[in-house]
Design a protein around this motif. Structure first.
Motif, short mmCIF file in Angstrom:
data_model
loop_
_atom_site.label_atom_id
_atom_site.label_comp_id
_atom_site.label_asym_id
_atom_site.label_seq_id
_atom_site.Cartn_x
_atom_site.Cartn_y
_atom_site.Cartn_z
N MET A 123 -9.23 6.73 6.34
CA MET A 123 -8.32 6.27 7.38
C MET A 123 -7.75 7.44 8.17
O MET A 123 -7.55 7.35 9.38
N LEU A 175 0.08 7.75 6.60
CA LEU A 175 -0.53 6.43 6.74
C LEU A 175 -0.46 5.69 5.41
O LEU A 175 -0.16 6.28 4.38
N HIS A 176 -0.75 4.40 5.46
CA HIS A 176 -0.77 3.57 4.26
C HIS A 176 -2.22 3.35 3.82
O HIS A 176 -3.07 3.05 4.64
N VAL A 229 -7.65 7.80 12.08
CA VAL A 229 -6.38 7.79 12.80
C VAL A 229 -6.08 9.14 13.44
O VAL A 229 -5.59 9.21 14.55
N TRP A 273 0.84 -1.20 0.00
CA TRP A 273 0.00 0.00 0.00
C TRP A 273 0.87 1.25 0.00
O TRP A 273 1.77 1.37 0.83
#
Lengths: 97, 269
Positions: free
Chosen positions: A40, A29-30, A44, A8
């Motif tokens: 996400m 982030l991934h 997060v 990712w």
């Protein structure tokens, strides 16, 4: 099982904490695509009401200055204090500056 | 509550209806909490913990409201931690282990199973909370308005993954299809009213649960279609969790969830 992290792409996350303020980089982030990265990022990075708006940018799209050019890039500014607006009194109404 | 807003429902029945509404999000919150630290990736681990906490928050508001109506020593903790299996009115689907129906609780947790269950339940919750914002119970209507926003996000999250799984690899498609096939029969009880549902609906406190089947199905068909998943045919099976008759899994779940509170009754934190 292969590690999904290795597949990712990485995204940089920018959060605007309230209207009128700029988006600030808060982490990365991934995620597989932009929509998923946004979702996400919401989960997060805005769990404690940190934001009213999110930007995500593919990390690969960011061009960064090289650590080794630190001396030539930034040190020449160290002795030019006249470039700081510290010789003025800011009126309170100006707010964020 | 003033006399104008007073629902024409026996207080004991109203409390039972509220507890039934609360037990489902509590039990699913516990199931989702079991993913904490075990999510497939960090970002999803956090997302599931967020959703779990949203559901726990919904359950708490409903328990608090029920406790206020009940008076005496009723409290959210007494409802959550000191009732036993037959007193819980959660839907059976939500107590099923994360490893799926066929695993009998022994297999590895299956993310497709969790995602498909979350999508189905969130889609049901969206219909539920939308309608309950008009409840004659003003407190319940306020809880519904708050919870609706959460349910919409839960649905977005789960539907997104369900589509990615269904429309993904052979393995992810097969897992999503297996989850859908095993879960759909458990949704039947959501739409079959019993006497309590009918009474709550007539009093304007609750919803007509049969009426939300069609918008729910439409929403789920759209998601399943986009996910290239086949919607399973009708089944005769109808679970009975909301009537207090549960699968074997709820006992284990409650034992774990209630162990601390029961080991230290009346502890404060």
């Amino acid at each position: 099982m292969s590690d999904p992290k290795s597949e990712w792409p990485l995204w940089e996350v920018f959060i605007r904490s309230k209207q009128g303020l700029e988006h600030k980089h808060c982490g990365s982030l991934h995620a597989t695509d932009a929509q998923q990265a946004l979702r996400m990022a919401r989960d997060v990075y805005t769990r404690r009401q940190e934001g009213v708006s999110i930007w995500v940018v593919p990390s690969a799209a960011i061009a960064a200055s090289a650590p080794e050019s630190k001396d030539s890039y930034f040190e020449p500014m160290a002795d030019k204090i006249y470039r700081h607006p510290t010789f003025y009194v800011l009126p309170d109404e100006v707010g964020h500056m | 509550m003033d006399s104008q807003g007073e629902p024409t429902m026996e207080r004991a029945q109203q409390i039972e209806y509220l507890l039934r509404l609360a037990d489902s999000p509590l039990v699913l919150a516990h199931r989702l909490s079991q993913w904490c630290g075990h999510g497939p990736v960090l970002e999803e681990d956090l997302a599931l913990a967020n959703i779990s906490l949203d559901l726990l928050g919904q359950a708490r508001l409903l328990y608090q409201h029920a406790a206020a109506l009940a008076g005496g020593d009723a409290s959210e903790d007494r409802y959550a931690y000191f009732r036993d299996v037959p007193e819980f009115g959660n839907f059976t689907m939500l107590e099923l282990p994360n490893s799926g129906v066929a695993s009998a609780g022994a297999g590895d947790p299956d993310y497709a199973f969790t995602i498909v269950r979350n999508a189905m339940y969130a889609a049901w919750q969206v219909e539920l909370w939308q309608r309950l914002t008009d409840s004659s119970d003003a407190q319940l209507a306020a809880i519904a308005a708050k919870s609706l926003k959460e349910a919409r996000y839960h649905l977005e999250h789960a539907a997104d993954w369900m589509i990615r799984f269904g429309d993904g690899t052979d393995e992810s498609h097969a897992r999503a299809q297996r989850a859908l096939d095993s879960l759909v029969p458990y949704a039947s009880e959501w739409f079959v009213p019993d006497a309590l549902d009918a009474e709550a609906c007539a009093a304007g406190v609750g919803i007509d649960c049969a009426a939300i089947r069609s918008p729910w199905l439409e929403r789920m068909h759209t998601i399943a279609g986009e996910a290239t998943l086949r919607w399973p045919g009708d089944s005769e099976f109808c679970s009975t969790g909301k009537l207090g008759r549960h699968s074997e899994h709820l006992g284990y779940l409650l034992t774990e969830m209630q162990s601390v509170a029961r080991a230290h009754p009346d502890a404060a934190w």
